[in-house]
Every structure is written in structure tokens, then in C-alpha cells.
Design a protein around this motif. Sequence first.
Motif, PDB file in Angstrom:
ATOM      1  N   ALA A 125      55.585  36.856  20.964  1.00  0.00           N
ATOM      2  CA  ALA A 125      56.328  37.017  22.216  1.00  0.00           C
ATOM      3  C   ALA A 125      57.488  37.976  22.022  1.00  0.00           C
ATOM      4  CB  ALA A 125      56.847  35.663  22.704  1.00  0.00           C
ATOM      5  N   THR A 126      57.878  38.649  23.085  1.00  0.00           N
ATOM      6  CA  THR A 126      59.070  39.486  23.070  1.00  0.00           C
ATOM      7  C   THR A 126      60.249  38.672  23.603  1.00  0.00           C
ATOM      8  OG1 THR A 126      58.775  40.322  25.320  1.00  0.00           O
ATOM      9  CG2 THR A 126      57.676  41.523  23.520  1.00  0.00           C
ATOM     10  N   ALA A 127      61.454  39.134  23.287  1.00  0.00           N
ATOM     11  CA  ALA A 127      62.647  38.452  23.791  1.00  0.00           C
ATOM     12  C   ALA A 127      62.653  38.429  25.312  1.00  0.00           C
ATOM     13  CB  ALA A 127      63.901  39.123  23.256  1.00  0.00           C
ATOM     14  N   ALA A 128      62.289  39.534  25.931  1.00  0.00           N
ATOM     15  CA  ALA A 128      62.286  39.614  27.391  1.00  0.00           C
ATOM     16  C   ALA A 128      61.259  38.672  27.998  1.00  0.00           C
ATOM     17  CB  ALA A 128      62.029  41.048  27.835  1.00  0.00           C
ATOM     18  N   SER A 129      60.106  38.502  27.333  1.00  0.00           N
ATOM     19  CA  SER A 129      59.100  37.590  27.873  1.00  0.00           C
ATOM     20  C   SER A 129      59.550  36.135  27.761  1.00  0.00           C
ATOM     21  CB  SER A 129      57.762  37.791  27.162  1.00  0.00           C
ATOM     22  OG  SER A 129      57.805  37.334  25.818  1.00  0.00           O
ATOM     23  N   VAL A 130      60.279  35.795  26.687  1.00  0.00           N
ATOM     24  CA  VAL A 130      60.778  34.428  26.532  1.00  0.00           C
ATOM     25  C   VAL A 130      61.841  34.119  27.577  1.00  0.00           C
ATOM     26  CG1 VAL A 130      62.052  32.871  25.004  1.00  0.00           C
ATOM     27  CG2 VAL A 130      60.184  34.272  24.095  1.00  0.00           C
TER      28      VAL A 130
END
Length: 308
Positions: free
Chosen positions: A274-279
Amino acid sequence: MTVPLHPFATLPAGWRTRFAPAPTGHLHLGHAVNAVYVWGLARAFGGQVLLRMEDHDRTRSRPEYERGILDDLDWLGLVPDIGDTASFRVGSHPQRQSDNAARYEAALEQLDHAGLVYACDCSRRDIAQEVPDVFGEEMRYTGRCRERGVDRSAARARRVVMSPGAEQFDDLRLGPQAQEPEDQCGDLLVRDRLGQWTYQFAVVVDDMEQGVDVVIRGEDLLKSSGRQIRLGRLLGRGRPPLFLHHPLLIKPDGSKLSKSAGDTGIRELRAGGATAASVLGQAAALAELVEPGRALPADALASLFVET
């Protein structure tokens, strides 16, 4: 949008809130929801975010959990205005509760001089035997030790007298509230049998000393507000902080997300690609602030709370 924006728009510039995890486990999506509210509202309405490590529970707090929390915050791009993550890594820190015993001792002494403190040698079993077994209700202390004159040298626990009377406040999301600490919890435990400072006591002292104006936290802590307002007043805080209690993330069985239960954590999401933005987007979607599937970088959190 479920958050009333106007109260935040009228706050003075530089108002302060805090993100205050307990290093008793790793961060999970419930913490991410809280971070979305904390950083989003602060960035949208001119507030500051203070980072605090609430490690008052010395039996469960671990240095590796603190390091993990700091790493996750850095990865998510959540930068506090006070208490940067790098400074926590180099030793003693004024926003780490375990480094501030003198502050709590002084506050307890102040209450003691006012005649509000007494020693308590009750166990949880003692208390449970004196209160009705009501499912889902808080265990209320009946004042068993208040008149017993428990030897202070033999008992480390201390309680503060909660006199009858209501505390009224306006939650910035839930509206007018009235709570009676004496009926809810009875005399408040401020130091436990192991000599550890309790959550209720430490956060009140910290918020006073650290200039926290607005407390943004989950609905599970709504019941704590009245007693914390009362305790702050007893310690000389003339104006209590404002409160906003946001919804909790609930699992299918009705229980909230928990570090101890091994719920989906930020570190697991990171390891899964996961990316930070997706989390952060997932957290905002679970809080019903955005539609599912939207990526949301940290510098876009303010947009969730700005009317367009």
C-alpha cells in the motif's frame, strides 16, 4: 460532511490539538482515522498538532512500539508542529509521559494540599463486589477508602474526590453534553497500585501544561470528558479544552479496532504494498469522509474539512 465546521473557523489562530498514541502496540487504521481528523482539521483551520507519547502504562509500553509509531507517521507524511519524530528518537522528551513524573507529582501535591486526595488499597475485585454487575456500564468506585484512613506508606494508589454535580460542555460534533463524574466513575483513580499514573490524570495535566485547546478523539472516550474537565478545574484550568469525538471504526462483531487484537495495522498495509496516500484515503473512506478508492496524501487532508 458530518463535522460542524463553523466552531473551528472561529478558533483563534494557532490553536493546538494533539495526536497522542500509546506505545503499547503498532498503529492501525483506527489511529489513521484519528490522524485524518487531527491533521485535517488543524491544517484546514490554522491549528497546530502536538505529538505526545502516552506511555503512562509502563507494564505494556515498549520502545519498539514507539519506534514503530514514529516510523509509520514519517511514512504517512504526518508531520507534527510540536514534538517532531526525530527528537523522540534521541532520548528524553518533554512530550513523552514517562519523562514527566515530576510534573505529575507536583499536580498530585497541589490536589493533596487542597484536601482532595486519599490513599486507596482496593483491588478491582474489591470494587466489583460493591457495584452491581451491569453489562456494558462503567465500574463505579463507591468511595470505600475515603473514610478508612488507609496508610499512605502502605498503599501507592491515590484517588481524587469527585463531588456531586454536572459538567456541561458542547462537543463540536455531537452537540451539548452533561455528565456527572461522581455518578459515572466515583472518586477518580490518579495513581494505581503499581505507582503508575493513570490515563485520566496524565492527559489532563499534559493538556494543561502543553497548551492543548482542542481534544480530537474517538467516541469511546466521550464519557471521560466530564471528569477530565472537573479535574482540570481542580488543578486551576479556568477554561477547559474544546472536544470533538469522532466515530470509531467498528469490526463486524461490533467491537472497535484494537492493537492487542492484532487488527490490520499500518505496518502490515505497508508490507503489502500500500502507499501512504492509499492508507490515508482508506481511513477517510472508513470514516465516511470520502468515497472508497480515493488516494489521499497527507497534504490534502485539509480539503476534507473545507466547504467548497
